[in-house]
Design an enzyme around this catalytic site. Structure first.
Site, PDB file in Angstrom:
ATOM      1  N   SER A   1       0.826  -1.218   0.000  1.00 38.73           N
ATOM      2  CA  SER A   1       0.000   0.000   0.000  1.00 38.73           C
ATOM      3  C   SER A   1       0.857   1.262   0.000  1.00 38.73           C
ATOM      4  CB  SER A   1      -0.921   0.015   1.228  1.00 38.73           C
ATOM      5  OG  SER A   1      -0.154  -0.072   2.414  1.00 38.73           O
TER       6      SER A   1
ATOM      7  N   ASN B   1      -1.790  -2.127  13.420  1.00 37.54           N
ATOM      8  CA  ASN B   1      -3.243  -1.902  13.420  1.00 37.54           C
ATOM      9  C   ASN B   1      -3.623  -0.622  14.171  1.00 37.54           C
ATOM     10  OD1 ASN B   1      -3.176  -4.309  12.115  1.00 37.54           O
ATOM     11  ND2 ASN B   1      -4.087  -5.517  13.769  1.00 37.54           N
TER      12      ASN B   1
ATOM     13  N   THR C   1     -38.859  28.661  -9.112  1.00 39.03           N
ATOM     14  CA  THR C   1     -39.253  27.368  -8.539  1.00 39.03           C
ATOM     15  C   THR C   1     -39.684  26.541  -9.747  1.00 39.03           C
ATOM     16  OG1 THR C   1     -41.561  28.022  -8.236  1.00 39.03           O
ATOM     17  CG2 THR C   1     -40.092  28.391  -6.359  1.00 39.03           C
ATOM     18  N   HIS C   2     -39.457  25.250  -9.700  1.00 38.38           N
ATOM     19  CA  HIS C   2     -39.736  24.377 -10.861  1.00 38.38           C
ATOM     20  C   HIS C   2     -39.015  24.876 -12.112  1.00 38.38           C
ATOM     21  CE1 HIS C   2     -43.227  22.811  -8.504  1.00 38.38           C
ATOM     22  NE2 HIS C   2     -43.297  24.066  -8.111  1.00 38.38           N
TER      23      HIS C   2
ATOM     24  N   SER D   1     -13.125  25.989 -27.413  1.00 36.05           N
ATOM     25  CA  SER D   1     -13.359  24.763 -28.171  1.00 36.05           C
ATOM     26  C   SER D   1     -12.304  24.655 -29.264  1.00 36.05           C
ATOM     27  CB  SER D   1     -14.754  24.817 -28.797  1.00 36.05           C
ATOM     28  OG  SER D   1     -14.817  23.985 -29.934  1.00 36.05           O
TER      29      SER D   1
ATOM     30  N   LYS E   1     -16.606  29.713 -28.982  1.00 33.67           N
ATOM     31  CA  LYS E   1     -16.984  29.140 -27.688  1.00 33.67           C
ATOM     32  C   LYS E   1     -16.159  29.640 -26.513  1.00 33.67           C
ATOM     33  CE  LYS E   1     -19.500  26.237 -26.863  1.00 33.67           C
ATOM     34  NZ  LYS E   1     -20.098  24.937 -27.101  1.00 33.67           N
TER      35      LYS E   1
ATOM     36  N   ASN F   1     -16.371  28.134 -22.721  1.00 31.09           N
ATOM     37  CA  ASN F   1     -17.091  27.125 -21.939  1.00 31.09           C
ATOM     38  C   ASN F   1     -16.768  27.206 -20.447  1.00 31.09           C
ATOM     39  OD1 ASN F   1     -18.225  26.017 -24.293  1.00 31.09           O
ATOM     40  ND2 ASN F   1     -16.392  24.765 -24.647  1.00 31.09           N
TER      41      ASN F   1
ATOM     42  N   GLU G   1     -18.179  22.832 -14.768  1.00 33.96           N
ATOM     43  CA  GLU G   1     -18.593  21.496 -15.211  1.00 33.96           C
ATOM     44  C   GLU G   1     -17.778  20.395 -14.532  1.00 33.96           C
ATOM     45  OE1 GLU G   1     -19.683  21.484 -19.727  1.00 33.96           O
ATOM     46  OE2 GLU G   1     -18.186  23.039 -19.401  1.00 33.96           O
TER      47      GLU G   1
ATOM     48  N   TYR H   1      -9.486  -5.637  13.305  1.00 31.85           N
ATOM     49  CA  TYR H   1      -8.816  -5.181  12.087  1.00 31.85           C
ATOM     50  C   TYR H   1      -8.844  -6.271  11.021  1.00 31.85           C
ATOM     51  CZ  TYR H   1      -5.390  -3.702   8.683  1.00 31.85           C
ATOM     52  OH  TYR H   1      -4.784  -3.361   7.508  1.00 31.85           O
TER      53      TYR H   1
ATOM     54  N   GLN I   1      -7.133  -1.569   4.530  1.00 31.14           N
ATOM     55  CA  GLN I   1      -6.086  -0.897   3.762  1.00 31.14           C
ATOM     56  C   GLN I   1      -6.684  -0.153   2.569  1.00 31.14           C
ATOM     57  OE1 GLN I   1      -2.167  -2.771   3.349  1.00 31.14           O
ATOM     58  NE2 GLN I   1      -2.588  -2.871   1.160  1.00 31.14           N
TER      59      GLN I   1
ATOM     60  N   LYS J   1      -7.989   4.062   2.283  1.00 38.37           N
ATOM     61  CA  LYS J   1      -7.278   5.319   2.071  1.00 38.37           C
ATOM     62  C   LYS J   1      -7.441   5.915   0.689  1.00 38.37           C
ATOM     63  CE  LYS J   1      -4.053   3.539   5.282  1.00 38.37           C
ATOM     64  NZ  LYS J   1      -4.816   2.278   5.101  1.00 38.37           N
TER      65      LYS J   1
HETATM   66  N1  ARG Z   1      -1.014  -1.075   5.419  1.00 40.50           N
HETATM   67  C1  ARG Z   1      -1.936  -1.499   6.429  1.00 40.50           C
HETATM   68  C2  ARG Z   1      -3.226  -0.682   6.337  1.00 40.50           C
HETATM   69  O1  ARG Z   1      -3.244   0.284   5.662  1.00 40.50           O
HETATM   70  C3  ARG Z   1      -1.335  -1.323   7.774  1.00 40.50           C
HETATM   71  C4  ARG Z   1      -1.836  -2.283   8.784  1.00 40.50           C
HETATM   72  C5  ARG Z   1      -1.447  -3.665   8.422  1.00 40.50           C
HETATM   73  N2  ARG Z   1      -1.667  -4.546   9.509  1.00 40.50           N
HETATM   74  C6  ARG Z   1      -1.468  -5.849   9.381  1.00 40.50           C
HETATM   75  N3  ARG Z   1      -1.661  -6.571  10.403  1.00 40.50           N
HETATM   76  N4  ARG Z   1      -1.136  -6.386   8.228  1.00 40.50           N
HETATM   77  O2  ARG Z   1      -4.234  -1.006   6.923  1.00 40.50           O
END
Ligand code: ARG
Length: 463
Positions: free
Chosen positions: A24, A111, A156-157, A278, A284, A286, A291, A318, A323, A326
């Site tokens: 990650s 964790n 309105t509407h 454009s 144009k 825009n 948008e 956990y 993971q 994020k």
């Molecule tokens: N990269 C993990 C996460 O974002 C960190 C925690 C991982 N914990 C584990 N026991 N593998 O959640």
């Protein structure tokens, strides 16, 4: 044999595809400052309670400063084999300070560590976003002040309803963003709770001082239950819901700007620096920024839904599923923050076309309700007044003129209660000025609302 930090019980190396799949680091590297800050607080606390010696704690804190520096200067390469930011920091620390670095992870787990990092990061994003939201509100208050006397056909509407002050319309957005800001402030209290100390899930055998860590990191509370502390992502879902609301508000605003800038409306013009052209149609201009902001809202709603679904099947505590929290969360934070900021930069350059708005209000019989109210003041029950004015509108429409252009004789034929003084009531200015109560569109009221909003904003920015 595995070389992993957790590799002791593994006889075979991780499959290369699995390594890339489970890593990650590309996403969570943005937590590096929070991760190091959290680790330093943890090490200091371990020093204070005697789990580490004072010099060990000091060495760790200083080593982590160096890791921070290296990451800031892009000198620490990120590799999938080290999985995530936590492992990168710890392994580099150990390279720098030697075996003492291996003591940092005493009494904690990734964790509770990742939950702590994410809360710290979220807290600082909320604080930044609040500043941007306040700025956007100030931009709207300024615009409202400039355009108090500008008359906009209120809809309105999507049909012309009653004339309103353009400033009043601007102040509606100040209210919307005020609620958004309140929601973020309220969410912040639940974000600002320390999970560290929960360790993997059950707590730790070491005599830790969680309040010491909380104080160091500015947390207002310590999570009461270790199982909940490592598994809880309510704060992510809650903030995402709040972000979604902001995105929806911005999208509604964007939609209005787009409509207002189109030729059939022609109410406003947006600055050239916030529009694009454009490649084929030379004429144009825009409203692409508006948008794209409208488009981003769909993405943010998707981020919220992804997070809700991510959590719904998870048993305590956990799970590695977390993971995945994020990427979507960071996306929503980024998109909303940028959208709020760019809106705040674009709107001061908005130009209104008062004559066009005025003409549309006049064509749309926007003062018909004022005529009905006039008849009520002369003694007619509202429902009967409504019927009289309906006939007057039909009559005016057949002649393709406004109510104010109807001859008095013709109006009196519809109701003998109508007199010369009716024409005052039929003006757009008269219609606005007559709605002179708290929350109404009378310029006097809009000015009072502006004063209140400015006072509120000043108080909040000093708080
Ligand atoms: N990269 C993990 C996460 O974002 C960190 C925690 C991982 N914990 C584990 N026991 N593998 O959640």
């Amino acid at each position: 044999m595995s070389e992993k930090m957790w590799g002791g019980r593994f006889a075979a190396a991780t499959d290369s595809l699995v390594e890339a799949f489970t890593a990650s680091i590309q996403v969570d590297s943005r937590l590096c400052a929070e991760d190091i800050r959290g680790s330093q607080a943890h090490a200091r606390m371990l020093g204070k309670v005697g789990v580490l010696t004072a010099s060990e704690a000091e060495a760790i804190v200083a080593g982590l400063d160096q890791v921070r520096q290296e990451i800031a200067e892009n000198r620490l390469p990120f590799v999938d084999s080290l999985e995530d930011i936590h492992m990168h920091v710890e392994s580099r620390l150990t390279e720098i300070i030697g075996d003492v670095g291996k003591k940092l992870h005493t009494g904690r787990s990734r964790n509770d560590q990742v939950a702590t990092d994410l809360r710290l990061y979220t807290r600082s994003c909320l604080d930044d976003l609040l500043v941007s939201l306040r700025h956007l509100q100030t931009v709207f208050v300024d615009l409202a002040e400039r355009e108090v006397e500008t008359i906009l056909p209120g809809l309105t509407h999507m049909q012309v309803a009653q004339p309103v002050s353009f400033g009043h319309h601007c102040m509606a957005y100040v209210e919307m963003f005020q609620r958004d800001a309140q929601r973020l402030q309220d969410a912040r209290k639940r974000v600002n709770v320390l999970p560290l100390g929960a360790a993997a899930l059950a707590g730790t055998t070491f005599p830790i001082d969680r309040w010491d860590v909380a104080r160091q990191l500015g947390f207002e509370a310590v999570a009461e239950n270790s199982l909940d502390a490592v598994s809880d992502r309510d704060f992510v879902m809650e903030v995402l819901a709040d972000l979604t609301m902001i995105a929806v508000h911005l999208s509604r605003l964007a939609e209005e700007l787009i409509l207002w800038m189109s030729a059939p409306f022609g109410f406003i013009d947006l600055p050239d620096s916030f529009c694009t052209g454009s490649s084929i149609m030379p004429q144009k201009k825009n409203p692409d920024v508006a948008e794209i902001i409208r488009g981003k809202s769909g993405r943010v709603v998707g981020d919220l839904v992804a997070m809700l679904v991510l959590m719904k099947g998870q048993p305590l505590t956990y799970n590695r599923d977390n993971q995945e929290d994020k990427e979507t969360f960071f996306d929503a934070l980024d998109q909303v923050r940028t959208s709020v900021e760019i809106m705040g930069r674009m709107l001061p350059g908005l130009k209104t076309r008062p004559q066009v708005m005025r003409a549309q209000a006049e064509r749309g019989y926007a003062t018909a309700t004022d005529l009905a109210d006039y008849l009520v003041r002369k003694g007619l029950p509202f429902r009967d007044a409504h019927a009289v004015v309906g006939k007057a509108v039909r009559c005016a429409q057949e002649r393709d003129i406004g109510l104010e252009a109807m001859p008095l004789d013709d109006l009196q034929a519809l109701s003998p209660l109508i007199d010369q003084d009716v024409y005052q009531v039929l003006t757009l200015e008269g219609s606005l000025a007559a709605r002179n109560h708290l929350g109404g569109t009378a310029p006097e009221q809009v000015r009072a609302a502006i004063v209140r909003a400015r006072a509120r904003l000043a108080q909040e920015s000093s708080a």
